[in-house]
Design a protein around this motif. Sequence first.
Motif, PDB file in Angstrom:
ATOM      1  N   ILE A 185       0.820  -1.215   0.000  1.00 46.02           N
ATOM      2  CA  ILE A 185       0.000   0.000   0.000  1.00 46.02           C
ATOM      3  C   ILE A 185       0.849   1.258   0.000  1.00 46.02           C
ATOM      4  O   ILE A 185       0.490   2.281  -0.600  1.00 46.02           O
ATOM      5  CB  ILE A 185      -0.936  -0.014   1.233  1.00 46.02           C
ATOM      6  CG1 ILE A 185      -2.051  -1.038   1.042  1.00 46.02           C
ATOM      7  CG2 ILE A 185      -1.523   1.365   1.515  1.00 46.02           C
ATOM      8  CD1 ILE A 185      -2.923  -1.229   2.274  1.00 46.02           C
ATOM      9  N   LEU A 186       2.005   1.208   0.641  1.00 49.80           N
ATOM     10  CA  LEU A 186       2.778   2.417   0.905  1.00 49.80           C
ATOM     11  C   LEU A 186       3.269   3.122  -0.352  1.00 49.80           C
ATOM     12  O   LEU A 186       3.507   4.332  -0.329  1.00 49.80           O
ATOM     13  CB  LEU A 186       3.966   2.088   1.818  1.00 49.80           C
ATOM     14  CG  LEU A 186       3.585   1.516   3.186  1.00 49.80           C
ATOM     15  CD1 LEU A 186       4.825   1.256   4.025  1.00 49.80           C
ATOM     16  CD2 LEU A 186       2.632   2.440   3.926  1.00 49.80           C
ATOM     17  N   SER A 187       3.416   2.399  -1.442  1.00 43.44           N
ATOM     18  CA  SER A 187       3.879   3.035  -2.679  1.00 43.44           C
ATOM     19  C   SER A 187       2.766   3.812  -3.389  1.00 43.44           C
ATOM     20  O   SER A 187       3.040   4.516  -4.356  1.00 43.44           O
ATOM     21  CB  SER A 187       4.443   1.978  -3.632  1.00 43.44           C
ATOM     22  OG  SER A 187       3.454   1.018  -3.966  1.00 43.44           O
ATOM     23  N   SER A 188       1.530   3.703  -2.888  1.00 45.66           N
ATOM     24  CA  SER A 188       0.392   4.323  -3.570  1.00 45.66           C
ATOM     25  C   SER A 188      -0.269   5.429  -2.769  1.00 45.66           C
ATOM     26  O   SER A 188      -1.302   5.955  -3.183  1.00 45.66           O
ATOM     27  CB  SER A 188      -0.656   3.253  -3.900  1.00 45.66           C
ATOM     28  OG  SER A 188      -0.111   2.233  -4.699  1.00 45.66           O
ATOM     29  N   ILE A 189       0.301   5.781  -1.613  1.00 45.77           N
ATOM     30  CA  ILE A 189      -0.322   6.795  -0.771  1.00 45.77           C
ATOM     31  C   ILE A 189       0.512   8.073  -0.770  1.00 45.77           C
ATOM     32  O   ILE A 189       1.619   8.121  -1.317  1.00 45.77           O
ATOM     33  CB  ILE A 189      -0.534   6.276   0.659  1.00 45.77           C
ATOM     34  CG1 ILE A 189       0.820   6.040   1.350  1.00 45.77           C
ATOM     35  CG2 ILE A 189      -1.376   5.010   0.666  1.00 45.77           C
ATOM     36  CD1 ILE A 189       0.711   5.684   2.815  1.00 45.77           C
ATOM     37  N   ASP A 190      -0.028   9.114  -0.141  1.00 49.23           N
ATOM     38  CA  ASP A 190       0.643  10.413  -0.109  1.00 49.23           C
ATOM     39  C   ASP A 190       1.097  10.820   1.281  1.00 49.23           C
ATOM     40  O   ASP A 190       2.119  11.483   1.436  1.00 49.23           O
ATOM     41  CB  ASP A 190      -0.314  11.485  -0.656  1.00 49.23           C
ATOM     42  CG  ASP A 190      -0.755  11.200  -2.069  1.00 49.23           C
ATOM     43  OD1 ASP A 190       0.035  11.454  -2.992  1.00 49.23           O
ATOM     44  OD2 ASP A 190      -1.887  10.703  -2.249  1.00 49.23           O
ATOM     45  N   THR A 224       4.823  12.154   2.478  1.00 48.09           N
ATOM     46  CA  THR A 224       4.868  13.002   3.662  1.00 48.09           C
ATOM     47  C   THR A 224       4.635  12.060   4.841  1.00 48.09           C
ATOM     48  O   THR A 224       3.658  11.307   4.850  1.00 48.09           O
ATOM     49  CB  THR A 224       3.776  14.081   3.613  1.00 48.09           C
ATOM     50  OG1 THR A 224       4.058  14.975   2.534  1.00 48.09           O
ATOM     51  CG2 THR A 224       3.709  14.851   4.915  1.00 48.09           C
ATOM     52  N   ILE A 225       5.532  12.085   5.838  1.00 43.87           N
ATOM     53  CA  ILE A 225       5.491  11.090   6.921  1.00 43.87           C
ATOM     54  C   ILE A 225       5.408  11.790   8.271  1.00 43.87           C
ATOM     55  O   ILE A 225       6.195  12.700   8.557  1.00 43.87           O
ATOM     56  CB  ILE A 225       6.740  10.192   6.894  1.00 43.87           C
ATOM     57  CG1 ILE A 225       6.913   9.539   5.521  1.00 43.87           C
ATOM     58  CG2 ILE A 225       6.643   9.127   7.983  1.00 43.87           C
ATOM     59  CD1 ILE A 225       8.236   8.816   5.350  1.00 43.87           C
ATOM     60  N   VAL A 226       4.454  11.352   9.090  1.00 45.97           N
ATOM     61  CA  VAL A 226       4.343  11.818  10.466  1.00 45.97           C
ATOM     62  C   VAL A 226       4.645  10.639  11.378  1.00 45.97           C
ATOM     63  O   VAL A 226       3.955   9.614  11.334  1.00 45.97           O
ATOM     64  CB  VAL A 226       2.937  12.379  10.765  1.00 45.97           C
ATOM     65  CG1 VAL A 226       2.847  12.809  12.229  1.00 45.97           C
ATOM     66  CG2 VAL A 226       2.610  13.547   9.837  1.00 45.97           C
ATOM     67  N   LEU A 227       5.695  10.781  12.176  1.00 44.69           N
ATOM     68  CA  LEU A 227       6.127   9.736  13.103  1.00 44.69           C
ATOM     69  C   LEU A 227       5.841  10.216  14.518  1.00 44.69           C
ATOM     70  O   LEU A 227       6.423  11.197  14.977  1.00 44.69           O
ATOM     71  CB  LEU A 227       7.621   9.457  12.923  1.00 44.69           C
ATOM     72  CG  LEU A 227       8.237   8.367  13.807  1.00 44.69           C
ATOM     73  CD1 LEU A 227       7.667   6.992  13.447  1.00 44.69           C
ATOM     74  CD2 LEU A 227       9.757   8.356  13.676  1.00 44.69           C
ATOM     75  N   THR A 228       4.932   9.531  15.219  1.00 43.80           N
ATOM     76  CA  THR A 228       4.561   9.962  16.559  1.00 43.80           C
ATOM     77  C   THR A 228       5.408   9.258  17.606  1.00 43.80           C
ATOM     78  O   THR A 228       5.801   8.104  17.439  1.00 43.80           O
ATOM     79  CB  THR A 228       3.064   9.716  16.822  1.00 43.80           C
ATOM     80  OG1 THR A 228       2.783   8.319  16.702  1.00 43.80           O
ATOM     81  CG2 THR A 228       2.215  10.470  15.822  1.00 43.80           C
TER      82      THR A 228
END
Length: 316
Positions: A185-190, A224-228
Amino acid sequence: MPDVVTIGETLLRLTAPPGFGLEQTEVLRLEVAGAESNVAIGLSRLGISSGWISRIVNNPLGRRIVNKIREHGVDVSRVIWTSEGRVGLYYLELGRSPRPYQVIYDRAGSAFSQIDPEEVDWDYVRQARLIHLTGITPALGPNCHRLICRAIEEAKSGGVKVSFDINYRAKLWSVDSARQVIWPILSSIDVLFCTTREANQILGLEGDPETMLREAAHRYPNLTIVLTLEEGGALLWYKGQIYVQSGYPLEPIDRVGAGDALVAGFLAGFLQENPPQGLAYGVAYAALKHTFIGDIAWCDLSDLEQLIKNQFTNWR
């Protein structure tokens, strides 16, 4: 049409009062709870139009769920009503250190788990600016896995951005099963949301949070990545830059739903083309959520701005 469409299952949450265990309590508080609907509600409360799609049994429990979500201004016009299946439940015990939170799911055979992707109004989805999905949905069975794949396909065909929260639930599936589904999935998301624990377990990343974030960005350069962070706060990777937002001192009452509040806050800034501001909103919204019983943070944009006044996002 709404700016953001979310798709997923919402349950009825039965919570023992603070200080009471599930075995002990004689009273359970009834709440409406679902990661995707939490995000839709959070966005609506921040002034971003949102819609929520699900498959719900047309009985008093199902109507309770839909009516509660509608109360927050979320468009529920594309909910799929059915006479089959059931409403899922989960029971929650609010732990206090050293006693952990305890969750018991009772959702097998729910109406949503039997969803057929052909039932969804995909034209509605294609008219949004962004759709938000989570890793909870494909864990619910093959129909739901197909639903997620179809949702991403429809979004891409309509030029709609896709936001995805890994939201790993060990009670629903194994790490290996989650990896097999989530990695493609990760290659197809934003936009990707994950915790440091999920970055390690599901993505196989190691090291300190900044090292994890850089490696994730190297693997998926268009994300764009948000790491909590477990201790509060979050890191953002956006256009080759790392942004850092510290957490807030907390006196938590109920932490469930805080991750969804962070997602909603971030997406509010992201849709205004200001992801660093979104990071500040998200961390503030998550902190405020800890102070409310139930999955929803009953606050608005002015509450976030009040909390982050005199705060700023560092970057390097």
